[in-house]
Design an enzyme around this catalytic site. Structure first.
Site, PDB file in Angstrom:
ATOM      1  N   SER A 161       4.122   2.683   4.146  1.00 36.83           N
ATOM      2  CA  SER A 161       2.753   2.182   4.322  1.00 36.83           C
ATOM      3  C   SER A 161       2.297   2.328   5.764  1.00 36.83           C
ATOM      4  CB  SER A 161       2.668   0.711   3.899  1.00 36.83           C
ATOM      5  OG  SER A 161       2.942   0.550   2.534  1.00 36.83           O
ATOM      6  N   ARG A 202      -0.522  -4.103  11.181  1.00 33.57           N
ATOM      7  CA  ARG A 202      -0.107  -5.097  10.185  1.00 33.57           C
ATOM      8  C   ARG A 202      -1.320  -5.736   9.511  1.00 33.57           C
ATOM      9  NH1 ARG A 202       4.625  -6.882   8.552  1.00 33.57           N
ATOM     10  NH2 ARG A 202       5.726  -5.659  10.139  1.00 33.57           N
ATOM     11  N   HIS A 248      -2.370  -3.253   6.995  1.00 31.17           N
ATOM     12  CA  HIS A 248      -1.381  -3.288   5.913  1.00 31.17           C
ATOM     13  C   HIS A 248      -1.637  -4.463   4.974  1.00 31.17           C
ATOM     14  CE1 HIS A 248       2.751  -4.288   4.323  1.00 31.17           C
ATOM     15  NE2 HIS A 248       2.642  -3.027   3.979  1.00 31.17           N
TER      16      HIS A 248
END
Length: 209
Positions: A12, A35, A38
């Site tokens: 990812s 993040r 994500h």
């Protein structure tokens, strides 16, 4: 984390790196922004609604974590999404008073929002700690007000409320104060984005021990 989960996360991150391409963030900042993307699958956090870092927020957060700080959030969902292992490993404390019945009743009597009352109630815990606003613009406004009144001095404000009413404006107001903050441009934000910022900071701190 299992090997399978680790492999999925790694892939990812590689996809995010490839799709975003070049950017102006340093390595620590990018670890946080990546993040957030994500957690939300929203690339706007690196573009139109980009995440902003100001007044050395990562260093300030690291110092606060070193001192076993409090993490205070505007809503329970932010705390729920924080990594419990990181919190325990680092000896941190968490608090959220949005559901406190006494404050709910007081907010009604004073014609204030629960978020405003919860932030004001947590002023001592916010002092020297990390305050995270992922939902309510009124909570962010109250934190800014308390900072200006010198009622409290957080080590870091994560100010990323979401919504059509006052979210953008509250972030703009945050960017006027001389306090370490991580925020973003525009209406987007939310609990997932806010908690992922804190989770990323805790992971970065642990990796630098």
């Amino acid at each position: 984390m299992s090997q399978k989960a680790f492999d999925i996360e790694k892939l990812s991150f590689e996809i995010i790196d490839a799709e975003v391409g070049s950017h102006s963030y340093n390595d620590l900042e990018w670890a946080i922004v990546r993040r957030v993307i994500h957690a939300t699958a929203d690339f706007d956090f690196a573009h139109t609604g980009k995440i902003i870092f100001n007044n050395n927020p990562i260093d300030s957060a690291f110092n606060a974590i070193k001192n076993k700080c409090n993490i205070v959030s505007d809503v329970d969902m932010v705390l729920t999404a924080l990594n419990k292992k990181s919190i325990a490993d680092l000896g941190l404390k968490t608090a959220c008073y949005i559901s406190d019945k006494m404050l709910t009743d007081k907010a009604r009597k004073l014609n204030k929002t629960r978020s405003e009352m919860a932030m004001r109630y947590a002023a001592d815990q916010i002092n020297g700690g990390i305050v995270v606003v992922g939902n309510a613009p009124t909570a962010l406004y109250e934190v800014i007000k308390m900072v200006r009144e010198t009622v409290t001095k957080p080590a870091l404000i994560v100010g990323i409320p979401v919504g059509f009413v006052s979210a953008s404006e509250a972030k703009e107001e945050l960017m006027k104060i001389n306090t370490p903050y991580i925020s973003n441009l525009g209406r987007k934000g939310g609990s997932a984005a806010a908690s992922s910022i804190v989770n990323a900071i805790m992971l970065l701190y642990k990796s630098n021990l």
